[in-house]
Design a protein around this motif. Structure first.
Motif, PDB file in Angstrom:
ATOM      1  N   HIS A   1      47.236  27.228  31.690  1.00 34.37           N
ATOM      2  CA  HIS A   1      47.745  26.530  30.992  1.00 34.37           C
ATOM      3  C   HIS A   1      48.921  27.188  30.274  1.00 34.37           C
ATOM      4  N   PRO A   2      50.202  26.609  30.024  1.00 30.33           N
ATOM      5  CA  PRO A   2      51.132  27.230  29.489  1.00 30.33           C
ATOM      6  C   PRO A   2      50.925  28.118  28.186  1.00 30.33           C
ATOM      7  N   SER A   3      49.983  27.726  27.337  1.00 32.28           N
ATOM      8  CA  SER A   3      49.377  28.498  26.278  1.00 32.28           C
ATOM      9  C   SER A   3      48.230  29.491  26.612  1.00 32.28           C
ATOM     10  N   GLU A   4      48.099  29.573  27.514  1.00 31.08           N
ATOM     11  CA  GLU A   4      46.925  30.636  27.936  1.00 31.08           C
ATOM     12  C   GLU A   4      47.536  32.156  28.429  1.00 31.08           C
ATOM     13  N   THR A   5      46.971  33.093  27.822  1.00 28.50           N
ATOM     14  CA  THR A   5      47.306  34.510  28.152  1.00 28.50           C
ATOM     15  C   THR A   5      46.951  34.893  29.536  1.00 28.50           C
ATOM     16  N   ASP A   6      47.520  36.083  30.041  1.00 31.43           N
ATOM     17  CA  ASP A   6      46.904  36.543  31.460  1.00 31.43           C
ATOM     18  C   ASP A   6      45.419  37.022  31.116  1.00 31.43           C
TER      19      ASP A   6
ATOM     20  N   MET B   1      46.160  43.337  36.468  1.00 33.56           N
ATOM     21  CA  MET B   1      45.983  42.979  37.970  1.00 33.56           C
ATOM     22  C   MET B   1      46.359  41.737  38.213  1.00 33.56           C
ATOM     23  N   VAL B   2      47.037  41.084  37.405  1.00 35.59           N
ATOM     24  CA  VAL B   2      47.393  39.541  37.445  1.00 35.59           C
ATOM     25  C   VAL B   2      48.638  39.547  38.433  1.00 35.59           C
ATOM     26  N   GLU B   3      48.474  38.607  39.461  1.00 33.17           N
ATOM     27  CA  GLU B   3      49.698  38.403  40.462  1.00 33.17           C
ATOM     28  C   GLU B   3      49.175  36.729  40.827  1.00 33.17           C
ATOM     29  N   ARG B   4      50.232  36.111  41.382  1.00 34.65           N
ATOM     30  CA  ARG B   4      50.085  34.883  41.727  1.00 34.65           C
ATOM     31  C   ARG B   4      48.988  34.597  42.886  1.00 34.65           C
TER      32      ARG B   4
ATOM     33  N   LYS C   1      46.020  32.036  42.659  1.00 28.99           N
ATOM     34  CA  LYS C   1      44.682  31.924  43.838  1.00 28.99           C
ATOM     35  C   LYS C   1      44.033  33.374  43.813  1.00 28.99           C
ATOM     36  N   ALA C   2      42.955  33.445  43.805  1.00 28.03           N
ATOM     37  CA  ALA C   2      42.191  34.556  43.750  1.00 28.03           C
ATOM     38  C   ALA C   2      41.040  34.683  44.904  1.00 28.03           C
ATOM     39  N   GLN C   3      41.093  35.774  45.681  1.00 25.71           N
ATOM     40  CA  GLN C   3      40.141  36.097  46.789  1.00 25.71           C
ATOM     41  C   GLN C   3      39.230  36.802  46.039  1.00 25.71           C
ATOM     42  N   LEU C   4      37.956  36.367  45.786  1.00 25.66           N
ATOM     43  CA  LEU C   4      37.014  37.274  45.071  1.00 25.66           C
ATOM     44  C   LEU C   4      35.775  37.834  45.793  1.00 25.66           C
ATOM     45  N   SER C   5      35.429  39.009  45.931  1.00 20.91           N
ATOM     46  CA  SER C   5      34.506  39.469  46.977  1.00 20.91           C
ATOM     47  C   SER C   5      33.305  40.090  45.926  1.00 20.91           C
ATOM     48  N   LEU C   6      32.251  39.255  45.699  1.00 16.20           N
ATOM     49  CA  LEU C   6      31.415  39.686  44.721  1.00 16.20           C
ATOM     50  C   LEU C   6      30.125  40.316  45.396  1.00 16.20           C
ATOM     51  N   SER C   7      29.758  41.368  44.650  1.00 24.04           N
ATOM     52  CA  SER C   7      28.432  41.922  44.949  1.00 24.04           C
ATOM     53  C   SER C   7      27.546  42.042  43.564  1.00 24.04           C
ATOM     54  N   ASP C   8      26.805  41.022  43.580  1.00 21.59           N
ATOM     55  CA  ASP C   8      26.005  41.007  42.236  1.00 21.59           C
ATOM     56  C   ASP C   8      24.550  41.719  42.504  1.00 21.59           C
ATOM     57  N   MET C   9      24.545  43.211  42.152  1.00 21.10           N
ATOM     58  CA  MET C   9      23.350  43.526  42.109  1.00 21.10           C
ATOM     59  C   MET C   9      22.006  42.998  41.218  1.00 21.10           C
TER      60      MET C   9
ATOM     61  N   VAL D   1      35.883  45.219  38.128  1.00 23.46           N
ATOM     62  CA  VAL D   1      36.727  44.589  38.672  1.00 23.46           C
ATOM     63  C   VAL D   1      37.852  45.554  39.343  1.00 23.46           C
ATOM     64  N   SER D   2      37.997  45.496  40.438  1.00 24.20           N
ATOM     65  CA  SER D   2      39.156  46.148  41.191  1.00 24.20           C
ATOM     66  C   SER D   2      40.158  45.317  42.129  1.00 24.20           C
ATOM     67  N   ASN D   3      41.352  45.760  42.123  1.00 18.85           N
ATOM     68  CA  ASN D   3      42.445  45.123  43.013  1.00 18.85           C
ATOM     69  C   ASN D   3      42.837  46.181  44.066  1.00 18.85           C
ATOM     70  N   GLY D   4      41.965  47.211  44.361  1.00 17.41           N
ATOM     71  CA  GLY D   4      42.386  48.258  45.182  1.00 17.41           C
ATOM     72  C   GLY D   4      43.073  49.374  44.656  1.00 17.41           C
ATOM     73  N   GLN D   5      44.138  49.091  43.584  1.00 18.68           N
ATOM     74  CA  GLN D   5      44.795  50.092  42.921  1.00 18.68           C
ATOM     75  C   GLN D   5      44.244  50.386  41.576  1.00 18.68           C
ATOM     76  N   LEU D   6      43.707  49.391  40.826  1.00 23.21           N
ATOM     77  CA  LEU D   6      43.331  49.549  39.674  1.00 23.21           C
ATOM     78  C   LEU D   6      41.895  49.324  39.591  1.00 23.21           C
ATOM     79  N   GLU D   7      41.141  49.831  38.725  1.00 22.99           N
ATOM     80  CA  GLU D   7      39.641  49.491  38.418  1.00 22.99           C
ATOM     81  C   GLU D   7      39.406  49.113  37.033  1.00 22.99           C
ATOM     82  N   VAL D   8      38.746  48.345  36.540  1.00 29.95           N
ATOM     83  CA  VAL D   8      38.231  47.859  35.020  1.00 29.95           C
ATOM     84  C   VAL D   8      37.045  47.837  34.860  1.00 29.95           C
ATOM     85  N   THR D   9      36.317  48.478  34.101  1.00 28.49           N
ATOM     86  CA  THR D   9      34.787  48.066  33.693  1.00 28.49           C
ATOM     87  C   THR D   9      34.624  47.197  32.272  1.00 28.49           C
ATOM     88  N   LEU D  10      33.769  46.120  32.606  1.00 32.61           N
ATOM     89  CA  LEU D  10      33.761  45.367  31.476  1.00 32.61           C
ATOM     90  C   LEU D  10      32.088  45.453  31.063  1.00 32.61           C
ATOM     91  N   ASP D  11      32.017  45.988  29.816  1.00 41.68           N
ATOM     92  CA  ASP D  11      30.467  46.251  29.318  1.00 41.68           C
ATOM     93  C   ASP D  11      30.147  45.212  27.985  1.00 41.68           C
TER      94      ASP D  11
END
Length: 185
Positions: free
Chosen positions: A32-37, A145-148, A9-17, A163-173
């Motif tokens: 899926h069992p074969s899918e990676t995190d 950041m993966v958690e159930r 489950k993911a609660q996603l708070s999105l701000s798309d500027m 993307v941030s979970n409050g403790q970690l932040e990752v930038t995708l460019d």
């Protein structure tokens, strides 16, 4: 006995500027069992880049004839088809014939450049196909950041995704290899 999908489950708070979209999403992802995190988190990132009322996760790896995400209009026509990884050229051709717009998020480290060199010529024939490369140096940190149950904040600006979970932040460019940038779709 077949292995079952794991539900996240993911609660996603999105701000798309880029699109002036500010919305919260309650998402359920079946991994899926074969899918990676990493792959699951790229699916979440793709959702953030294309977030819309009718955008939905599909059966993904469990179905050969469905993408990872799609957006259908009220007539049940596919407006947007989102693929991940390094799919077969025939699969992308079929997707381009079935959908108004197709986006491939290419990831997988060094193998992406080999895949791109092998498929670039054939894929350039499709006007409705965009190919966006994601660096594994940026996508792999998402796995921390993966958690159930996840609480994620996503911000899109100038095509970049934070993307941030409050403790970690990752930038995708993302790197646009072909077609239109994600923010223009």
């Amino acid at each position: 006995m077949a292995l079952k999908a794991t539900v996240f489950k993911a609660q996603l708070s999105l701000s798309d500027m880029d699109r002036h979209l500010y919305q919260d999403f309650s998402l359920t992802l079946a991994r899926h069992p074969s899918e990676t995190d990493e792959r699951m988190m790229i699916r979440l990132a793709a959702f953030a880049w294309h977030a819309a009322e009718r955008l939905e996760f599909t059966k993904g790896l469990s179905a050969d004839d469905e993408p990872e995400l799609w957006l259908k209009n009220y007539s049940d026509e596919i407006e947007l088809w989102v693929e991940l990884g390094q799919p077969d050229e025939k699969r992308l051709k079929k997707a381009c014939n079935r959908s108004r717009q197709v986006v491939l998020y290419l990831y997988g480290g060094r193998g992406t450049s080999v895949w791109w060199k092998q498929n670039q010529g054939k894929l350039s024939q499709h006007d409705n196909l965009s190919i966006i490369e994601l660096s594994d140096s940026q996508t792999l940190p998402l796995t921390a950041m993966v958690e159930r149950t996840m609480q994620l904040t996503c911000t899109v600006s100038d095509g970049q995704l934070w993307v941030s979970n409050g403790q970690l932040e990752v930038t995708l460019d993302p790197i646009l290899l072909m077609g239109k940038p994600a923010r223009e779709l």
